[in-house]
Write a protein that holds these residues in place. Structure first.
Motif, short mmCIF file in Angstrom:
data_model
loop_
_atom_site.label_atom_id
_atom_site.label_comp_id
_atom_site.label_asym_id
_atom_site.label_seq_id
_atom_site.Cartn_x
_atom_site.Cartn_y
_atom_site.Cartn_z
N GLN A 236 0.81 -1.21 0.00
CA GLN A 236 0.00 0.00 0.00
C GLN A 236 0.85 1.27 0.00
O GLN A 236 0.40 2.32 -0.49
CB GLN A 236 -0.97 0.00 1.17
CG GLN A 236 -0.35 -0.13 2.54
CD GLN A 236 -1.41 -0.15 3.64
OE1 GLN A 236 -2.55 0.29 3.46
NE2 GLN A 236 -1.05 -0.65 4.80
N ARG B 266 -6.11 -1.54 1.92
CA ARG B 266 -5.35 -2.73 2.29
C ARG B 266 -4.86 -2.70 3.73
O ARG B 266 -4.07 -3.54 4.14
CB ARG B 266 -4.16 -2.88 1.33
CG ARG B 266 -4.60 -3.03 -0.12
CD ARG B 266 -3.46 -2.94 -1.10
NE ARG B 266 -2.56 -4.07 -0.99
CZ ARG B 266 -1.49 -4.25 -1.76
NH1 ARG B 266 -1.21 -3.34 -2.70
NH2 ARG B 266 -0.71 -5.29 -1.62
N ASP B 267 -5.30 -1.71 4.47
CA ASP B 267 -4.92 -1.63 5.89
C ASP B 267 -5.81 -2.56 6.71
O ASP B 267 -6.84 -3.04 6.24
CB ASP B 267 -5.06 -0.18 6.39
CG ASP B 267 -6.50 0.30 6.32
OD1 ASP B 267 -7.20 0.19 7.33
OD2 ASP B 267 -6.92 0.76 5.24
N ALA C 67 -5.44 2.87 0.64
CA ALA C 67 -5.30 1.91 -0.45
C ALA C 67 -6.25 0.71 -0.32
O ALA C 67 -6.19 -0.21 -1.12
CB ALA C 67 -3.86 1.42 -0.54
#
Length: 287
Positions: free
Chosen positions: A12, A143-144, A141
């Protein structure tokens, strides 16, 4: 043309950093666990840390690590590379989780501390200069493991439940601001041999942060606040049924605590200027 080696290039933070470097005319060698097609100025190396490296060139001006710091530190300790500059991402968890009630979290903090020291020691042995960057709560992003996870659960249930006292301050930081920070720090002599906290540009209570996330989703899930004992029991039940993960007792306790950091050193040494927290729905969609 300057040449950068980027670990975690598909992560990310790595993706926007690679874009930033290419926009500035750098040649980039990017490391990924998956196969990618080369493009002009961008060469991909397939491999995983800490074993990757046998087929890589060695004429780098800067090494950027945007993936797991402990694995990068292991690679750097044994790699035959003489690059003069290293910029690596760690995490503010090095401090936040050091005194956690959860042993696994304390272990994370200890691994980060050991890894940071390994990177600094490795740089010193090579007469190189290292800088460590410690982001706070990363987003942007999809994706955390915190805000995107909250968005996913809220959309699944059409609601999100918090304890009423979830007022600890947070400073979420966007992935593009982190990529810009790494890019700026690599040419800032004042950063040599130092670690920096990288918070976002705005401090806000945990419940307000969550409310902003929910407000941009479609349809906006309802935020429900309940007494802390009720929330604790509900969380235990949900975890027992496998309905939720990632919210252990230590994480819930931290909702009441301020997790804020001083950005002044980063601002002074390399012009760090993160944005306020203004989320949009795409920021929580994986891509």
């Amino acid at each position: 043309m300057r040449h950068a080696l980027v670990f975690g290039a598909t992560g990310q933070i790595g993706w926007p950093l690679v874009d930033r470097l290419q926009d500035d005319g750098w040649r980039v060698t990017a490391v990924s666990r998956e196969t990618h097609r080369d493009h002009p100025g961008l060469h991909w190396v397939e491999g995983t840390l800490p074993s990757v490296g046998a087929s890589m060139p060695d004429d780098f001006d800067v090494i950027f690590s945007c993936g797991p710091l402990d694995l990068f530190a292991q690679w750097y300790a044994q790699a035959d590379v003489e690059c003069p500059r290293v910029v690596a991402f760690g995490s503010t968890s090095i401090d936040v989780k050091r005194g956690s009630s959860d042993k696994r979290e304390r272990d994370v903090a200890q691994r980060l501390r050991i890894a940071e020291q390994q990177v600094f020691d490795g740089a010193a042995a090579r007469n190189a200069q290292a800088t460590l960057l410690r982001p706070t709560l990363v987003y942007g992003a999809g994706r955390d493991h915190t805000l995107t996870r909250i968005a996913e659960l809220a959309l699944r249930w059409n609601r999100f439940v918090l304890p009423r006292n979830a007022t600890g301050l947070r400073e979420p930081v966007h992935v593009h601001d982190l990529a810009d920070a790494a890019f700026a720090a690599c040419d800032a002599p004042a950063t040599h041999g130092k670690s920096y906290a990288l918070p976002g540009g705005e401090r806000l209570p945990y419940r307000d942060m969550v409310a902003r996330v929910l407000a941009v989703l479609d349809p906006p899930p309802r935020l429900i606040e309940v007494p802390a004992p009720v929330f604790g029991l509900a969380l235990l039940g949900a975890r027992a049924l496998g309905k939720v993960g990632g919210f252990n007792a230590a994480a819930v306790a931290r909702m009441r605590s301020d997790l804020v950091f001083d950005s002044a050193p980063a601002r002074n040494d390399f012009g760090y200027a993160p944005r306020d927290f203004r989320p949009t729905a795409p920021m929580f969609m994986a891509r």
